[in-house]
Design a protein around this motif. Structure first.
Motif, short mmCIF file in Angstrom:
data_model
loop_
_atom_site.label_atom_id
_atom_site.label_comp_id
_atom_site.label_asym_id
_atom_site.label_seq_id
_atom_site.Cartn_x
_atom_site.Cartn_y
_atom_site.Cartn_z
N GLU A 22 11.09 1.18 24.74
CA GLU A 22 10.08 1.74 25.59
C GLU A 22 9.16 2.44 24.57
O GLU A 22 9.62 2.98 23.76
CB GLU A 22 10.74 2.74 26.56
N ASP A 24 5.51 5.03 24.48
CA ASP A 24 4.26 5.82 25.04
C ASP A 24 3.20 5.79 24.16
O ASP A 24 3.43 5.95 22.92
CB ASP A 24 4.80 7.29 25.20
N THR A 32 -1.62 9.10 29.05
CA THR A 32 -0.43 8.40 28.24
C THR A 32 -0.09 6.99 29.11
O THR A 32 0.07 7.32 30.30
CB THR A 32 0.84 9.31 28.44
N ARG A 34 2.75 4.07 29.29
CA ARG A 34 4.14 3.77 28.92
C ARG A 34 4.49 2.30 29.35
O ARG A 34 4.43 1.98 30.51
CB ARG A 34 5.15 4.80 29.90
N ALA A 36 7.85 -0.65 29.01
CA ALA A 36 9.34 -0.67 28.74
C ALA A 36 9.42 -2.44 28.76
O ALA A 36 8.70 -3.11 29.23
CB ALA A 36 10.44 -0.47 29.57
N ALA A 117 1.62 -0.58 26.33
CA ALA A 117 1.38 0.98 26.78
C ALA A 117 -0.22 1.26 26.43
O ALA A 117 -0.63 2.16 27.04
CB ALA A 117 2.30 1.73 25.84
N ASP A 372 9.94 -1.05 34.90
CA ASP A 372 8.55 -1.14 34.35
C ASP A 372 7.76 -2.11 35.22
O ASP A 372 8.46 -3.13 35.45
CB ASP A 372 8.71 -1.69 33.06
#
Ligand SMILES: O=C(O)[C@@H](CO)OP(=O)(O)O
Ligand SMILES: [Mg+2]
Length: 421
Positions: A22, A24, A32, A34, A36, A117, A372
């Motif tokens: 994962e 960030d 931010t 994120r 996965a 991300a 995700d």
């Protein structure tokens, strides 16, 4: 303000209990993103390579600490200071840093996590949902879901040779309505399996995994579940298959271990066509193995007019491999899995290549997933009109359906459901 200021990688778990990456990505304005990374079981031979730690039989061996270290080390150093809006530059920087053809040095799992991300952080910085940031104002087509209701092959411990039996609610009035229809069939199927004394346990993608003897038995149950739910098979709901044929192609023939028989390429093709004659099948993914190009060509010539033939293992989301298919005249659609190729930029190029060649596109999950939901947004962003993301029963799968329901609601009257097209 969209400058990348921090990149943080970590090891989390996927839906099979395996470690995965994962990431960030934090921008100068604090936004931010994120993401996965998913992971396959029936992987194509030419997929981008996920880097895992040593011994594959041990949890720590299956770990992704080396990929995480690449994110936090080399990749973070290379992309920090770049503008997250420059998605292609971020992706190309990582591709160059890796330096291999299959991303096997840093790991496609490390690179994909940072790539996705980055896009999500940039979308947030622009206060836009991901589907709009990537797809623009034209992004308003909601996909027909191919919902997996029976699992076999590498995704279950039953004798079924074919990996996936799916339903596509084409007559639904909206995406939310398609989910409702699929859910009705799913629960009807559960009841009829229980009544027949079959197990109602589920496989990796959440479809039921009873001890069906062969595809015919599975298809009979699926057709009956559609009818018993009050729908017309073929008109309201069609059936889609993913036999994942590369998994049982050995020595130039198709080895149906569950059935205890071998079919030559000719017999395998005849069998698939016979199934398509007898059941309302609209789409078959990987009907032929990745190494059986002659078989692919023959089936496409014989059935490509009436069936969607989706290349998964044979293309591995790679634009150049897809172009081989276009030139060779095999398949008429491509399955797109972000981790097969490893960056958002390359994924978008593959989709674009498919559109230009007149090939249809199906966005897809992997059998190992997380919560995700990036692929839900990407499906709407590219407007491909089809998504394959598992059953109606596991939260790693329903997370994508639920995100599409939210996107449809947000689009309101602008939303268009791809069914019936
Ligand atoms: O074959 C497939 O299409 C996929 C997803 O359903 O399976 P896996 O992720 O195991 O490759
Ligand atoms: Mg497949």
């Amino acid at each position: 303000m969209t400058t990348i200021s921090r990149v943080i990688g970590r090891q989390i778990l996927d839906s099979r209990g395996n470690p995965t990456v994962e990431v960030d990505v934090v921008l100068a304005d604090g936004s931010t993103g994120r993401a996965a990374v998913p992971s396959g079981a029936s992987t194509g031979a030419n997929e981008a390579v996920e880097v895992r730690d040593g011994d594959p039989t041990r949890f720590h061996g299956r770990g992704v600490s080396r990929a995480v270290a690449a994110v936090n080390g080399a990749i973070a150093s290379a992309v920090t200071g770049l503008d997250a809006e420059d998605q292609a530059l971020v992706d190309e920087t990582m591709i160059a840093l890796d330096g291999t053809k299959d991303k096997g040095r840093l790991g496609a799992n490390a690179i994909l996590g940072v790539s996705l991300a980055t896009a999500k952080a940039a979308a947030l910085a622009h206060r836009q949902p991901l589907y709009r940031y990537v797809g623009g104002v034209g992004a308003r087509l909601l996909p027909v879901p191919m919902m997996n209701i029976v699992n076999g092959g590498a995704h279950a411990d039953n004798p079924l040779d074919f990996q996936e039996f799916m339903i596509a609610p084409v007559s639904a009035s909206s995406f939310a309505d398609a989910v409702r229809m699929g859910s009705e069939v799913f629960h009807t199927l559960r009841r009829s399996l229980a009544k027949a004394g079959h197990s109602t346990n589920v496989g990796d993608e959440g479809g039921f995994a009873p001890d069906f003897a062969n595809a015919d038995e599975a298809l009979q149950f699926v057709v009956r579940a559609i009818e018993d739910s009050g729908y017309q098979p073929g008109t309201d709901i069609t059936i889609c298959l993913d036999p994942a044929s590369s998994e049982f192609f050995r020595g130039g023939a198709y080895e149906y271990a569950g059935e205890g028989r071998r079919r030559t390429i000719e017999e395998h093709i005849a069998y698939l066509k016979d199934l398509a004659d007898r059941y309302p099948i609209s789409s078959i993914e990987d009907p032929m193995a990745q190494d059986d190009i002659a078989g692919w060509e023959q089936l496409t010539a014989e059935a490509g007019e009436r069936l969607q033939l989706v290349g998964d293992d044979v293309f591995c989301t790679d634009a150049d491999r897809l172009l081989d298919g276009v030139e060779g005249g095999y398949a008429n659609a491509i399955l797109v899995k972000v981790n097969q190729i490893g960056t958002l930029t390359e994924t978008l190029r593959t989709v674009d290549t498919a559109y230009k060649a007149g090939y249809r596109v199906v966005m897809s999950h992997r059998s190992g997933e997380t919560e995700d939901t990036t692929i839900a947004d990407l499906t709407v962003a590219v407007g491909c009109g089809q998504i394959k993301t598992g059953s109606l029963s596991r939260s790693d799968r329903t997370a994508k359906y639920n995100q599409l329901i939210r996107i449809e609601e947000e689009l309101g009257r602008q939303a268009v459901y791809a069914g019936g097209r």
